[in-house]
Design an enzyme around this catalytic site. Structure first.
Site, PDB file in Angstrom:
ATOM      1  N   PHE A   1      -2.812   1.088   5.214  1.00 36.56           N
ATOM      2  CA  PHE A   1      -3.478   0.594   6.412  1.00 36.56           C
ATOM      3  C   PHE A   1      -2.693   0.900   7.680  1.00 36.56           C
ATOM      4  O   PHE A   1      -3.257   1.201   8.709  1.00 36.56           O
ATOM      5  CB  PHE A   1      -3.660  -0.929   6.324  1.00 36.56           C
ATOM      6  CG  PHE A   1      -4.844  -1.330   5.490  1.00 36.56           C
ATOM      7  CD1 PHE A   1      -5.779  -0.394   5.070  1.00 36.56           C
ATOM      8  CD2 PHE A   1      -5.032  -2.655   5.147  1.00 36.56           C
ATOM      9  CE1 PHE A   1      -6.882  -0.770   4.311  1.00 36.56           C
ATOM     10  CE2 PHE A   1      -6.142  -3.042   4.394  1.00 36.56           C
ATOM     11  CZ  PHE A   1      -7.055  -2.099   3.971  1.00 36.56           C
TER      12      PHE A   1
ATOM     13  N   ALA B   1       0.809  -1.222   0.000  1.00 32.28           N
ATOM     14  CA  ALA B   1       0.000   0.000   0.000  1.00 32.28           C
ATOM     15  C   ALA B   1       0.845   1.277   0.000  1.00 32.28           C
ATOM     16  O   ALA B   1       0.422   2.306  -0.518  1.00 32.28           O
ATOM     17  CB  ALA B   1      -0.935  -0.015   1.203  1.00 32.28           C
TER      18      ALA B   1
ATOM     19  N   ASN C   1      11.053   1.465   2.695  1.00 27.76           N
ATOM     20  CA  ASN C   1       9.837   1.734   3.472  1.00 27.76           C
ATOM     21  C   ASN C   1      10.108   2.872   4.445  1.00 27.76           C
ATOM     22  O   ASN C   1      11.164   2.909   5.065  1.00 27.76           O
ATOM     23  CB  ASN C   1       9.426   0.476   4.263  1.00 27.76           C
ATOM     24  CG  ASN C   1       7.945   0.445   4.573  1.00 27.76           C
ATOM     25  OD1 ASN C   1       7.127   0.325   3.670  1.00 27.76           O
ATOM     26  ND2 ASN C   1       7.592   0.570   5.831  1.00 27.76           N
TER      27      ASN C   1
ATOM     28  N   HIS D   1      -3.617 -10.033  -3.796  1.00 30.64           N
ATOM     29  CA  HIS D   1      -4.858  -9.769  -3.055  1.00 30.64           C
ATOM     30  C   HIS D   1      -5.994  -9.304  -3.950  1.00 30.64           C
ATOM     31  O   HIS D   1      -6.949  -8.699  -3.478  1.00 30.64           O
ATOM     32  CB  HIS D   1      -4.597  -8.745  -1.946  1.00 30.64           C
ATOM     33  CG  HIS D   1      -3.661  -9.260  -0.886  1.00 30.64           C
ATOM     34  ND1 HIS D   1      -3.022  -8.454   0.016  1.00 30.64           N
ATOM     35  CD2 HIS D   1      -3.252 -10.520  -0.602  1.00 30.64           C
ATOM     36  CE1 HIS D   1      -2.252  -9.194   0.826  1.00 30.64           C
ATOM     37  NE2 HIS D   1      -2.369 -10.447   0.452  1.00 30.64           N
TER      38      HIS D   1
ATOM     39  N   ILE E   1      -4.447  -3.477  -4.570  1.00 30.22           N
ATOM     40  CA  ILE E   1      -5.697  -3.853  -5.216  1.00 30.22           C
ATOM     41  C   ILE E   1      -6.200  -2.712  -6.086  1.00 30.22           C
ATOM     42  O   ILE E   1      -7.332  -2.734  -6.551  1.00 30.22           O
ATOM     43  CB  ILE E   1      -6.749  -4.199  -4.126  1.00 30.22           C
ATOM     44  CG1 ILE E   1      -6.875  -3.044  -3.121  1.00 30.22           C
ATOM     45  CG2 ILE E   1      -6.346  -5.494  -3.399  1.00 30.22           C
ATOM     46  CD1 ILE E   1      -7.928  -3.257  -2.037  1.00 30.22           C
ATOM     47  N   ASP E   2      -5.317  -1.690  -6.315  1.00 27.20           N
ATOM     48  CA  ASP E   2      -5.773  -0.469  -6.969  1.00 27.20           C
ATOM     49  C   ASP E   2      -5.547  -0.420  -8.473  1.00 27.20           C
ATOM     50  O   ASP E   2      -5.986   0.515  -9.140  1.00 27.20           O
ATOM     51  CB  ASP E   2      -5.108   0.754  -6.303  1.00 27.20           C
ATOM     52  CG  ASP E   2      -3.583   0.643  -6.264  1.00 27.20           C
ATOM     53  OD1 ASP E   2      -2.979  -0.013  -7.147  1.00 27.20           O
ATOM     54  OD2 ASP E   2      -2.978   1.221  -5.333  1.00 27.20           O
TER      55      ASP E   2
ATOM     56  N   SER F   1       5.684  -1.813   2.017  1.00 30.11           N
ATOM     57  CA  SER F   1       4.875  -2.815   2.723  1.00 30.11           C
ATOM     58  C   SER F   1       5.398  -2.966   4.137  1.00 30.11           C
ATOM     59  O   SER F   1       6.610  -3.028   4.356  1.00 30.11           O
ATOM     60  CB  SER F   1       4.951  -4.163   1.999  1.00 30.11           C
ATOM     61  OG  SER F   1       4.288  -5.143   2.775  1.00 30.11           O
TER      62      SER F   1
HETATM   63  P1  NAD Z   1       0.644  -1.430   5.107  1.00 31.88           P
HETATM   64  O1  NAD Z   1      -0.405  -0.357   5.172  1.00 31.88           O
HETATM   65  O2  NAD Z   1       0.626  -2.486   6.135  1.00 31.88           O
HETATM   66  O3  NAD Z   1       2.086  -0.796   5.121  1.00 31.88           O
HETATM   67  C1  NAD Z   1       2.414   0.263   4.263  1.00 31.88           C
HETATM   68  C2  NAD Z   1       3.824   0.689   4.612  1.00 31.88           C
HETATM   69  O4  NAD Z   1       4.247   1.631   3.637  1.00 31.88           O
HETATM   70  C3  NAD Z   1       3.937   1.360   5.974  1.00 31.88           C
HETATM   71  O5  NAD Z   1       4.895   0.666   6.742  1.00 31.88           O
HETATM   72  C4  NAD Z   1       4.401   2.791   5.661  1.00 31.88           C
HETATM   73  O6  NAD Z   1       5.426   3.227   6.535  1.00 31.88           O
HETATM   74  C5  NAD Z   1       4.967   2.671   4.285  1.00 31.88           C
HETATM   75  N1  NAD Z   1       4.761   3.852   3.432  1.00 31.88           N
HETATM   76  C6  NAD Z   1       3.612   4.537   3.229  1.00 31.88           C
HETATM   77  N2  NAD Z   1       3.793   5.474   2.287  1.00 31.88           N
HETATM   78  C7  NAD Z   1       5.093   5.405   1.906  1.00 31.88           C
HETATM   79  C8  NAD Z   1       5.889   6.113   0.972  1.00 31.88           C
HETATM   80  N3  NAD Z   1       5.361   7.081   0.198  1.00 31.88           N
HETATM   81  N4  NAD Z   1       7.201   5.784   0.858  1.00 31.88           N
HETATM   82  C9  NAD Z   1       7.736   4.771   1.627  1.00 31.88           C
HETATM   83  N5  NAD Z   1       7.022   4.068   2.510  1.00 31.88           N
HETATM   84  C10 NAD Z   1       5.716   4.376   2.642  1.00 31.88           C
HETATM   85  O7  NAD Z   1       0.539  -2.025   3.636  1.00 31.88           O
HETATM   86  P2  NAD Z   1       0.695  -3.524   3.139  1.00 31.88           P
HETATM   87  O8  NAD Z   1       1.898  -4.152   3.720  1.00 31.88           O
HETATM   88  O9  NAD Z   1       0.559  -3.440   1.672  1.00 31.88           O
HETATM   89  O10 NAD Z   1      -0.557  -4.273   3.743  1.00 31.88           O
HETATM   90  C11 NAD Z   1      -1.845  -3.714   3.598  1.00 31.88           C
HETATM   91  C12 NAD Z   1      -2.847  -4.602   2.886  1.00 31.88           C
HETATM   92  O11 NAD Z   1      -3.968  -3.814   2.549  1.00 31.88           O
HETATM   93  C13 NAD Z   1      -2.332  -5.117   1.603  1.00 31.88           C
HETATM   94  O12 NAD Z   1      -2.465  -6.468   1.648  1.00 31.88           O
HETATM   95  C14 NAD Z   1      -3.233  -4.553   0.506  1.00 31.88           C
HETATM   96  O13 NAD Z   1      -3.945  -5.604  -0.116  1.00 31.88           O
HETATM   97  C15 NAD Z   1      -4.255  -3.724   1.177  1.00 31.88           C
HETATM   98  N6  NAD Z   1      -4.285  -2.292   0.803  1.00 31.88           N
HETATM   99  C16 NAD Z   1      -4.096  -1.921  -0.492  1.00 31.88           C
HETATM  100  C17 NAD Z   1      -4.113  -0.591  -0.854  1.00 31.88           C
HETATM  101  C18 NAD Z   1      -3.902  -0.237  -2.299  1.00 31.88           C
HETATM  102  O14 NAD Z   1      -4.159  -1.058  -3.166  1.00 31.88           O
HETATM  103  N7  NAD Z   1      -3.400   0.951  -2.606  1.00 31.88           N
HETATM  104  C19 NAD Z   1      -4.312   0.395   0.113  1.00 31.88           C
HETATM  105  C20 NAD Z   1      -4.515   0.003   1.459  1.00 31.88           C
HETATM  106  C21 NAD Z   1      -4.482  -1.353   1.776  1.00 31.88           C
END
Ligand code: NAD
Ligand code: ZN
Length: 248
Positions: A35, A24, A219, A121, A103-104, A194
């Site tokens: 998230f 994300a 990250n 996902h 998922i975007d 992530s």
């Molecule tokens: P997560 O929300 O658990 O972690 C995101 C990480 O990215 C965080 O640790 C944060 O510090 C870091 N981050 C945020 N913006 C950043 C940037 N610009 N540069 C560097 N780091 C940055 O996300 P995850 O591990 O993908 O798990 C969340 C789940 O939710 C996924 O499985 C996904 O399916 C879903 N999800 C998807 C979306 C999307 O499709 N855009 C959005 C929200 C959640």
């Protein structure tokens, strides 16, 4: 460039097969909240389990209410510099695939062929019937929901849900298999945005590392796997990967 970025550049130059693993965090710069950042979605509300979705009208209604509340954000989002950097590494043949938890659909929108984006996902930009797989468009479902209070369902009697994998739902078999193959062939595995706490997805960087690949984590905040990585960059993805891939 600073030292950690130079080091990542060098690792990419000398690698034969890079796999990009995204979460994300790569899409926050496109305006889609993640998230687990401070203030992220889950600091505000708990996820709805798939079994609850199947069991109760109330859970289905709440799931769809949350999804429609995000619709304008998803529809308006466009790829950012981080997505373009991934697309550039794929275009050059340096990276072989993007394994994404997102998922975007923004990797595909950035010009990466569908065959090189492995969605672990699923995809939230459309919906389908859980029984017959008939596809449904979010916009039309939203009109029925908001005007007539209709919870999305199919003519066949099945429930309609976004084409995503929820907690409690089984992982997509083909995508899991392809992600594993790609991971085992990679000599450099880079995770971008992530928190690496959601399994089985977070198992892929672990597998890459055990299999002898170099593991790099980009990250903003610490992740669950920083301790096993060869290189960790606590930086923003767009700026970092844009500079490294040479794209704006
Ligand atoms: P997560 O929300 O658990 O972690 C995101 C990480 O990215 C965080 O640790 C944060 O510090 C870091 N981050 C945020 N913006 C950043 C940037 N610009 N540069 C560097 N780091 C940055 O996300 P995850 O591990 O993908 O798990 C969340 C789940 O939710 C996924 O499985 C996904 O399916 C879903 N999800 C998807 C979306 C999307 O499709 N855009 C959005 C929200 C959640
Ligand atoms: Zn159906």
């Amino acid at each position: 460039m600073e030292q950690d970025m130079e080091e990542l550049s060098r690792l990419i130059d000398t690698a034969d097969r890079v796999v990009l693993f995204t979460g994300a965090g790569i899409s926050t710069e496109s305006g889609i909240p993640d998230f687990r950042s401070p203030g992220g979605v889950w600091t505000k509300m708990a996820p709805i389990d798939f079994r609850d979705f199947m069991r109760s009208d109330e859970a289905r209604r709440e799931t769809w209410k949350r999804r429609f509340a995000m619709e304008d954000t998803f529809r308006q989002a466009t790829p950012n510099r981080g997505h373009r950097a991934c697309a550039e590494l794929i275009r050059r043949g340096k990276a072989t695939s993007v394994v994404t938890q997102n998922i975007d659909g923004l990797h595909q929108d950035s010009g990466i062929p569908d065959s090189k984006v492995i969605e672990l996902h699923g995809n939230t930009t459309y919906a389908h019937c859980l029984d017959c797989k008939q596809r449904y468009e979010i916009g039309a479902l939203r009109v029925d929901f908001e005007q007539d209070n209709i919870i999305p369902h199919c003519a066949c009697g099945g429930w309609v849900k976004t084409a995503t994998i929820s907690f409690g739902q089984s992982m997509p078999v083909d995508e899991m298999r392809r992600a594993e193959q790609e991971t085992l062939l990679a000599d450099l595995f880079i995770t971008l945005g992530s928190s690496l706490v959601v399994y089985p997805a977070a198992g892929f960087p672990e597998l890459a590392k055990r299999n002898g690949a170099s593991l790099v984590i980009v990250n903003r905040e610490p992740t669950g796997l920083d301790r096993i990585a060869d290189l960790v960059l606590h930086r923003s993805i767009g700026e970092t990967m844009g500079a490294i891939a040479g794209v704006e």
